[in-house]
Write a protein that holds these residues in place. Sequence first.
Motif, short mmCIF file in Angstrom:
data_model
loop_
_atom_site.label_atom_id
_atom_site.label_comp_id
_atom_site.label_asym_id
_atom_site.label_seq_id
_atom_site.Cartn_x
_atom_site.Cartn_y
_atom_site.Cartn_z
N LEU A 111 11.31 -7.22 41.38
CA LEU A 111 11.55 -5.80 40.76
C LEU A 111 10.26 -4.98 41.31
CD1 LEU A 111 12.81 -5.78 37.02
CD2 LEU A 111 13.92 -5.59 39.39
N THR A 112 10.63 -3.62 41.69
CA THR A 112 9.55 -2.79 41.99
C THR A 112 9.41 -1.46 41.12
OG1 THR A 112 9.79 -2.98 44.39
CG2 THR A 112 8.88 -0.84 43.79
N LEU A 113 8.26 -1.22 40.49
CA LEU A 113 8.09 -0.03 39.82
C LEU A 113 7.15 0.87 40.68
CD1 LEU A 113 7.93 1.60 37.44
CD2 LEU A 113 6.00 0.41 36.49
N ASP A 114 7.73 2.06 41.17
CA ASP A 114 7.08 2.87 42.05
C ASP A 114 6.76 4.21 41.08
OD1 ASP A 114 6.35 4.86 43.80
OD2 ASP A 114 8.16 4.82 45.21
N LEU A 115 5.26 4.52 41.08
CA LEU A 115 4.72 5.26 40.40
C LEU A 115 4.86 6.83 40.86
CD1 LEU A 115 1.34 3.70 39.28
CD2 LEU A 115 3.48 3.77 38.07
N ASN A 116 5.45 6.56 42.16
CA ASN A 116 5.76 8.08 42.75
C ASN A 116 4.78 9.31 42.64
OD1 ASN A 116 7.96 9.00 44.22
ND2 ASN A 116 8.86 9.69 42.40
N GLY A 117 3.50 9.12 42.53
CA GLY A 117 2.57 10.11 42.69
C GLY A 117 2.55 10.59 41.01
N PHE A 118 3.02 10.29 40.20
CA PHE A 118 2.90 10.33 38.65
C PHE A 118 1.63 9.72 38.16
CE2 PHE A 118 7.14 11.90 40.16
CZ PHE A 118 7.03 13.27 39.81
N THR A 119 1.56 10.22 36.81
CA THR A 119 0.51 9.57 35.82
C THR A 119 1.07 8.96 34.67
OG1 THR A 119 -1.14 11.17 36.66
CG2 THR A 119 -1.60 10.05 34.57
N MET A 120 0.62 7.71 34.22
CA MET A 120 1.19 7.27 32.88
C MET A 120 -0.46 7.39 32.09
SD MET A 120 2.99 3.58 33.88
CE MET A 120 3.00 3.05 32.05
N THR A 121 -0.30 7.78 30.89
CA THR A 121 -1.24 7.96 29.78
C THR A 121 -1.07 7.15 28.53
OG1 THR A 121 -1.60 10.14 30.82
CG2 THR A 121 -2.81 9.73 28.82
N GLY A 122 -1.86 6.48 28.22
CA GLY A 122 -1.86 5.72 26.95
C GLY A 122 -2.71 6.53 25.68
N ARG A 123 -2.70 5.88 24.80
CA ARG A 123 -3.39 6.42 23.50
C ARG A 123 -5.08 6.40 23.25
NH1 ARG A 123 -0.20 6.71 19.25
NH2 ARG A 123 -1.42 5.79 17.96
N ALA A 124 -5.61 5.92 24.36
CA ALA A 124 -7.20 5.81 24.28
C ALA A 124 -7.76 7.01 24.19
CB ALA A 124 -7.61 4.78 25.21
N ASP A 125 -8.95 7.23 24.09
CA ASP A 125 -9.90 8.44 23.90
C ASP A 125 -9.93 8.53 25.66
OD1 ASP A 125 -12.89 9.77 24.47
OD2 ASP A 125 -11.80 10.54 22.57
N PRO A 126 -9.69 10.17 25.74
CA PRO A 126 -9.69 10.47 27.48
C PRO A 126 -11.34 10.38 27.94
CG PRO A 126 -9.14 12.34 26.30
CD PRO A 126 -9.30 11.32 25.22
N ALA A 127 -12.02 10.52 27.32
CA ALA A 127 -13.61 10.56 27.73
C ALA A 127 -14.22 9.21 27.62
CB ALA A 127 -14.30 11.52 26.79
N THR A 128 -13.93 8.35 26.47
CA THR A 128 -14.55 7.02 26.44
C THR A 128 -13.58 5.91 26.10
OG1 THR A 128 -14.72 7.31 24.00
CG2 THR A 128 -16.48 8.22 25.11
N ALA A 129 -12.35 6.06 26.42
CA ALA A 129 -11.36 5.00 26.34
C ALA A 129 -11.39 4.55 24.83
CB ALA A 129 -11.50 4.06 27.39
N CYS A 130 -12.37 3.95 24.57
CA CYS A 130 -12.49 2.92 23.18
C CYS A 130 -13.49 3.72 22.39
CB CYS A 130 -12.11 1.64 23.21
SG CYS A 130 -10.85 0.97 24.05
#
Length: 174
Positions: A66-85
């Motif tokens: 299978l192919t997953l095409d990110l197509n220029g977009f962003t996936m964002t998780g639950r970690a802190d945006p400045a320090t991750a963890c």
Amino acid sequence: MVRLKTLTKAPSLLVALLACVGSTHATEISGTISTTLTIMDDSKLVGDVTCAVIGAACIAFGAGGLTLDLNGFTMTGRADPATACFGGAVAGMGGEFGIFVNGFGNATIRGPGVVKQFRAQGIQLNGSSGSTIRDVTSSTNCASGVEVNTGSNNLLENNVLIRNGNVTAACGGT
């Protein structure tokens, strides 16, 4: 007689049209994902993705090839945006991958696109062979931006991996 020929050809034409539609369809992904989304056919992001999944992968491959095409977009998780963890590992969050390929070969994850702020790896290939990750930016994930466990003949090409890891597992750019 002409009427009989028309009726005979119509079902085969309909089957041919349905076969073409089924083989070119891709799952379109955007918005908030609250439980692991397992893709079973080629898929692409059609908007940014916010991942609210706790303790599991955001997007998982459910088959090989299978192919997953990110197509220029962003996936964002639950970690802190400045320090991750927050400078250290987050207990119990080992499975919060952005994208997880577990035991399936010939998977493709294609950018451009960004995978960021996941409380484990941004992308993990586990036991995958012949897979490709190309043109993806993976940033500010608590563990590696991209991790490959076992498998063979995987191609990682033209990716940017930055600010991943934490104090207890300093992964650097990987």
